[in-house]
Design a protein around this motif. Sequence first.
Motif, PDB file in Angstrom:
ATOM      1  N   TYR A 167      -4.602   8.082   1.264  1.00 36.95           N
ATOM      2  CA  TYR A 167      -3.248   7.787   1.751  1.00 36.95           C
ATOM      3  C   TYR A 167      -2.534   9.071   2.138  1.00 36.95           C
ATOM      4  CZ  TYR A 167       1.675   8.153   0.714  1.00 36.95           C
ATOM      5  OH  TYR A 167       2.972   8.553   0.701  1.00 36.95           O
ATOM      6  N   LEU A 168      -2.610  10.090   1.269  1.00 36.22           N
ATOM      7  CA  LEU A 168      -1.922  11.340   1.576  1.00 36.22           C
ATOM      8  C   LEU A 168      -2.778  12.263   2.439  1.00 36.22           C
ATOM      9  CD1 LEU A 168      -0.185  12.092  -1.845  1.00 36.22           C
ATOM     10  CD2 LEU A 168       0.896  11.377   0.274  1.00 36.22           C
ATOM     11  N   ILE A 187       6.196   6.342   2.975  1.00 39.04           N
ATOM     12  CA  ILE A 187       4.999   5.489   3.154  1.00 39.04           C
ATOM     13  C   ILE A 187       5.250   4.438   4.234  1.00 39.04           C
ATOM     14  CG2 ILE A 187       5.492   3.855   1.239  1.00 39.04           C
ATOM     15  CD1 ILE A 187       2.045   4.939   1.543  1.00 39.04           C
ATOM     16  N   PHE A 188       6.484   3.939   4.301  1.00 42.30           N
ATOM     17  CA  PHE A 188       6.796   2.959   5.354  1.00 42.30           C
ATOM     18  C   PHE A 188       6.781   3.627   6.729  1.00 42.30           C
ATOM     19  CE2 PHE A 188       7.871  -1.317   3.870  1.00 42.30           C
ATOM     20  CZ  PHE A 188       7.782  -1.144   2.498  1.00 42.30           C
ATOM     21  N   GLU A 189       7.322   4.857   6.792  1.00 43.88           N
ATOM     22  CA  GLU A 189       7.322   5.565   8.084  1.00 43.88           C
ATOM     23  C   GLU A 189       5.897   5.847   8.537  1.00 43.88           C
ATOM     24  OE1 GLU A 189      11.593   7.917   7.937  1.00 43.88           O
ATOM     25  OE2 GLU A 189       9.783   8.953   7.294  1.00 43.88           O
ATOM     26  N   LYS A 190       5.062   6.219   7.580  1.00 48.34           N
ATOM     27  CA  LYS A 190       3.684   6.580   7.933  1.00 48.34           C
ATOM     28  C   LYS A 190       2.880   5.360   8.413  1.00 48.34           C
ATOM     29  CE  LYS A 190      -0.495   8.766   6.342  1.00 48.34           C
ATOM     30  NZ  LYS A 190      -1.014  10.008   5.881  1.00 48.34           N
ATOM     31  N   TYR A 191       3.027   4.227   7.745  1.00 42.75           N
ATOM     32  CA  TYR A 191       2.152   3.086   8.053  1.00 42.75           C
ATOM     33  C   TYR A 191       2.823   1.930   8.772  1.00 42.75           C
ATOM     34  CZ  TYR A 191      -1.366   5.433   5.289  1.00 42.75           C
ATOM     35  OH  TYR A 191      -2.278   6.346   4.829  1.00 42.75           O
ATOM     36  N   LYS A 200      -3.374  -4.315  11.735  1.00 45.54           N
ATOM     37  CA  LYS A 200      -2.094  -4.256  11.030  1.00 45.54           C
ATOM     38  C   LYS A 200      -2.350  -3.747   9.612  1.00 45.54           C
ATOM     39  CE  LYS A 200      -1.221  -8.586  12.439  1.00 45.54           C
ATOM     40  NZ  LYS A 200      -0.583  -9.879  12.548  1.00 45.54           N
ATOM     41  N   THR A 201      -1.336  -3.088   9.060  1.00 42.59           N
ATOM     42  CA  THR A 201      -1.529  -2.460   7.749  1.00 42.59           C
ATOM     43  C   THR A 201      -0.818  -3.218   6.643  1.00 42.59           C
ATOM     44  OG1 THR A 201      -1.679  -0.337   8.843  1.00 42.59           O
ATOM     45  CG2 THR A 201      -1.277  -0.272   6.483  1.00 42.59           C
ATOM     46  N   ILE A 202      -1.505  -3.265   5.487  1.00 46.53           N
ATOM     47  CA  ILE A 202      -0.893  -3.782   4.262  1.00 46.53           C
ATOM     48  C   ILE A 202      -0.784  -2.587   3.323  1.00 46.53           C
ATOM     49  CG2 ILE A 202      -1.209  -5.298   2.260  1.00 46.53           C
ATOM     50  CD1 ILE A 202      -3.273  -6.864   4.093  1.00 46.53           C
ATOM     51  N   VAL A 203       0.395  -2.335   2.789  1.00 44.22           N
ATOM     52  CA  VAL A 203       0.559  -1.275   1.801  1.00 44.22           C
ATOM     53  C   VAL A 203       0.708  -1.918   0.426  1.00 44.22           C
ATOM     54  CG1 VAL A 203       2.208   0.422   0.921  1.00 44.22           C
ATOM     55  CG2 VAL A 203       1.470   0.542   3.292  1.00 44.22           C
ATOM     56  N   VAL A 204      -0.074  -1.425  -0.541  1.00 45.10           N
ATOM     57  CA  VAL A 204       0.033  -1.906  -1.925  1.00 45.10           C
ATOM     58  C   VAL A 204       0.681  -0.807  -2.760  1.00 45.10           C
ATOM     59  CG1 VAL A 204      -1.219  -2.715  -3.962  1.00 45.10           C
ATOM     60  CG2 VAL A 204      -2.043  -3.324  -1.672  1.00 45.10           C
ATOM     61  N   LEU A 205       1.730  -1.162  -3.487  1.00 46.10           N
ATOM     62  CA  LEU A 205       2.392  -0.229  -4.411  1.00 46.10           C
ATOM     63  C   LEU A 205       1.931  -0.560  -5.826  1.00 46.10           C
ATOM     64  CD1 LEU A 205       5.977  -0.685  -2.894  1.00 46.10           C
ATOM     65  CD2 LEU A 205       4.373   1.180  -2.393  1.00 46.10           C
ATOM     66  N   GLY A 206       1.706   0.462  -6.643  1.00 40.96           N
ATOM     67  CA  GLY A 206       1.278   0.216  -8.025  1.00 40.96           C
ATOM     68  C   GLY A 206      -0.187  -0.191  -8.105  1.00 40.96           C
ATOM     69  N   ALA A 207      -1.034   0.521  -7.344  1.00 37.26           N
ATOM     70  CA  ALA A 207      -2.435   0.099  -7.184  1.00 37.26           C
ATOM     71  C   ALA A 207      -3.301   0.268  -8.423  1.00 37.26           C
ATOM     72  CB  ALA A 207      -3.064   0.850  -6.016  1.00 37.26           C
ATOM     73  N   ASN A 265      -7.578  -9.049  10.532  1.00 35.14           N
ATOM     74  CA  ASN A 265      -7.003  -8.029  11.394  1.00 35.14           C
ATOM     75  C   ASN A 265      -6.161  -7.027  10.585  1.00 35.14           C
ATOM     76  OD1 ASN A 265      -6.638  -6.935  13.930  1.00 35.14           O
ATOM     77  ND2 ASN A 265      -4.694  -8.004  14.243  1.00 35.14           N
ATOM     78  N   TYR A 266      -6.501  -6.888   9.315  1.00 34.42           N
ATOM     79  CA  TYR A 266      -5.697  -6.022   8.450  1.00 34.42           C
ATOM     80  C   TYR A 266      -6.517  -4.876   7.878  1.00 34.42           C
ATOM     81  CZ  TYR A 266      -2.230  -9.727   8.564  1.00 34.42           C
ATOM     82  OH  TYR A 266      -1.320 -10.644   8.982  1.00 34.42           O
ATOM     83  N   THR A 267      -5.846  -3.761   7.711  1.00 34.99           N
ATOM     84  CA  THR A 267      -6.397  -2.675   6.920  1.00 34.99           C
ATOM     85  C   THR A 267      -5.428  -2.455   5.759  1.00 34.99           C
ATOM     86  OG1 THR A 267      -7.299  -0.451   7.021  1.00 34.99           O
ATOM     87  CG2 THR A 267      -5.259  -0.813   8.198  1.00 34.99           C
ATOM     88  N   ILE A 268      -5.964  -1.994   4.630  1.00 34.41           N
ATOM     89  CA  ILE A 268      -5.123  -1.970   3.438  1.00 34.41           C
ATOM     90  C   ILE A 268      -5.068  -0.566   2.833  1.00 34.41           C
ATOM     91  CG2 ILE A 268      -7.019  -2.925   2.037  1.00 34.41           C
ATOM     92  CD1 ILE A 268      -4.738  -4.526   0.534  1.00 34.41           C
ATOM     93  N   VAL A 269      -3.872  -0.160   2.463  1.00 28.43           N
ATOM     94  CA  VAL A 269      -3.649   1.176   1.903  1.00 28.43           C
ATOM     95  C   VAL A 269      -3.136   1.006   0.481  1.00 28.43           C
ATOM     96  CG1 VAL A 269      -2.290   3.301   2.123  1.00 28.43           C
ATOM     97  CG2 VAL A 269      -3.057   2.099   4.173  1.00 28.43           C
ATOM     98  N   PHE A 270      -3.874   1.550  -0.473  1.00 29.03           N
ATOM     99  CA  PHE A 270      -3.471   1.439  -1.874  1.00 29.03           C
ATOM    100  C   PHE A 270      -2.774   2.723  -2.304  1.00 29.03           C
ATOM    101  CE2 PHE A 270      -6.911  -1.639  -1.588  1.00 29.03           C
ATOM    102  CZ  PHE A 270      -6.365  -2.711  -2.264  1.00 29.03           C
ATOM    103  N   THR A 271      -1.628   2.593  -2.946  1.00 29.72           N
ATOM    104  CA  THR A 271      -0.927   3.779  -3.438  1.00 29.72           C
ATOM    105  C   THR A 271      -0.653   3.615  -4.926  1.00 29.72           C
ATOM    106  OG1 THR A 271       1.331   2.969  -3.134  1.00 29.72           O
ATOM    107  CG2 THR A 271       0.256   3.929  -1.208  1.00 29.72           C
ATOM    108  N   ASN A 272      -0.947   4.665  -5.680  1.00 24.27           N
ATOM    109  CA  ASN A 272      -0.646   4.587  -7.117  1.00 24.27           C
ATOM    110  C   ASN A 272       0.722   5.229  -7.393  1.00 24.27           C
ATOM    111  OD1 ASN A 272      -0.992   7.383  -7.318  1.00 24.27           O
ATOM    112  ND2 ASN A 272      -3.169   7.168  -7.785  1.00 24.27           N
TER     113      ASN A 272
END
Length: 307
Positions: free
Chosen positions: A7-8, A67-71, A19-26, A45-52
């Motif tokens: 992610y970083l 994170i919202f600006e980035k994805y 399209k992107t899915i962002v997960v918070l608290g992964a 049609n989704y890619t997923i980004v996990f963030t801890n």
Amino acid sequence: MESINNYLGVSTSRLSSKKTIVVLGANGQLGRCLQDRTFLLASSNYTIVFTNSAEVDITDEQQVKRIFEKYQPAYCINAAAYTAVDKAEEEKEKAFAVNESGAKNMATYCKKFHTICIHISTDFVFKGNTCIPLTEDEVPAPVNSYGASKYAGEKAIQQIYPKHIILRTSWLFSEYRSNFLKTMNLLAREKKVTKVVSDQIGTPTYAGDLAELIFKIIETEKFPFGIYHFSNEGVASWYDFAYEVFKFYKTEKNLQPIPSEAYPTPAKRPHFTVFNKRKIKQQLQFSIAHWRENIPHVLEILSKAKT
Ligand SMILES: NC(=O)c1ccc[n+]([C@@H]2O[C@H](COP(=O)([O-])OP(=O)(O)OC[C@H]3O[C@@H](n4cnc5c(N)ncnc54)[C@H](OP(=O)(O)O)[C@@H]3O)[C@@H](O)[C@H]2O)c1
């Protein structure tokens, strides 16, 4: 699928058409179960980004903004929460910072970026003094600080942004983190005499089933916004739940039922929080597993991991 680790990082495998899915608290129970099930979205049609929590602290508005600006995600799944029910009585501010302000930050940026917000809440928003399965129309009245902070989070999201799906769930267990099933697993294996309350009634829910439900919701185009109740099928007391674990190890004779009065805790607990799941069932044609079905599966995983 992208992982938390990149992610970083600079290199991403994201295709621009996806399209992107962002997960918070992964790294929580739900977050880990979502990570294990990304294959369910493989042909989507989704890619997923996990963030801890080290990557995105949801109480820090700037980190959420970044994170919202980035994805610019299509969906944000908030699996982050302060979940220590008893500790929340002495750490009320911390519980509200994560469960209310964190939810507020997420909803604010969901609104700015037109992101659909999937937020998880709890049966502990209810007082639990009836014995009728709770519908989404029931008015919450939490009996402890954790429940109050989660209810405050729900209200913040509802006030900020209508494009939300709030999934209330109950008694989560999994092979990850600490949870009631893992505690009972250790006690049952060590053949410890164990007393467990038998007058608090709810439904244990496998976090893996909640993760699958979330991906089903995302794959369902135009899933209606609002609050939904989801748990596994069936009804149990904490004693019934523990009994299934002890039975697995054939040590159930070591288990004793006790009333709540005999096991005082810093946080009060609601007595009855079984959900009525009609609303979610009307939207998704799927069969929900009984809570008992998932237990041997998780215990097998734990015994292989020797935890
Ligand atoms: N557990 C239950 O019995 C239960 C029952 C009903 C509903 N729920 C709800 O279900 C959802 C998932 O619960 P869970 O059991 O998976 O929780 P969990 O295992 O306790 O995980 C919570 C995650 O949130 C992260 N987190 C905490 N503060 C954060 C912050 N400020 N910023 C970003 N991340 C943060 C934690 O990070 P670290 O990894 O750094 O600790 C952890 O990874 C929660 O909304 C919870 O309220 C849980």
